[in-house]
Design an enzyme around this catalytic site. Sequence first.
Site, PDB file in Angstrom:
ATOM      1  CG  LEU A  57      -2.014  -1.110   1.221  1.00 22.44           C
ATOM      2  CD1 LEU A  57      -2.964  -0.943   2.399  1.00 22.44           C
ATOM      3  CD2 LEU A  57      -2.785  -1.189  -0.085  1.00 22.44           C
ATOM      4  CG  ASP A  58       3.657   4.495   0.931  1.00 25.34           C
ATOM      5  OD1 ASP A  58       3.337   5.150  -0.089  1.00 25.34           O
ATOM      6  OD2 ASP A  58       4.249   5.014   1.899  1.00 25.34           O
ATOM      7  CB  VAL A  59       4.540   0.198  -4.345  1.00 24.72           C
ATOM      8  CG1 VAL A  59       5.664  -0.077  -5.348  1.00 24.72           C
ATOM      9  CG2 VAL A  59       4.134  -1.073  -3.620  1.00 24.72           C
ATOM     10  CG  ASN A  63       8.330   3.821   0.874  1.00 27.20           C
ATOM     11  OD1 ASN A  63       9.029   4.528   1.589  1.00 27.20           O
ATOM     12  ND2 ASN A  63       7.010   3.915   0.846  1.00 27.20           N
TER      13      ASN A  63
END
Length: 209
Positions: A57-59, A63
Amino acid sequence: MERCDRGNLADAVRAEGLLHRRGPDGVLRVSMGLLYTVLLDVAAALRYMHSMGLVHLDVKASNVLLQTTAGRPGGFPVAKLGDLGLVKLLGDSGSLVNRSTSGTLTHLAPERLQAGSLITPAADTYSFGVLMYELYTGRQPYSGQDQGMELMRAVFNGLRPVFPDSTPPGYRALAECCWSRHISARPCFEEVVGRLQDQYISCRQGRLA
């Protein structure tokens, strides 16, 4: 915890020129073989997470961490997906109810912008498509645009990053498939890995990806 000595992918791409080289003619070119290597690392990580019933949910590039690893040709680092603060465990149905828009707006799937929608692994697939744009161009998506409600509405209504004309057709097609408005049209990561591997082989053989 492992130490990723090469920092994050966003800094490496923008500051160090990890994936881009300027030729004698002054034109900035993409090292497609290295780009596919990075994307395959990230796609394999997401394939594994999804097989465990997890969504990231935060690609995004910042990151993804880089680690020097023996055995990589030319000392090229291994890319490792990090920042697991938003990771969720999917239920038996393979989905969960969206209760927030937490994450990075430029990379959020349209369904993440709508409270009460169902979140599936396809949300990561969408973000991966935006990552493909981010790495190919070396630029943040939607740069120069206001990062607020107006952008949210535009993305929800179909706005997507625009690849340059130089983008290999297969590469562009995969990214656009990943960020499809329709969840069912987005490929699973087993398919993403397979398509990237095919394009990487074509790239090594001197054919357009």
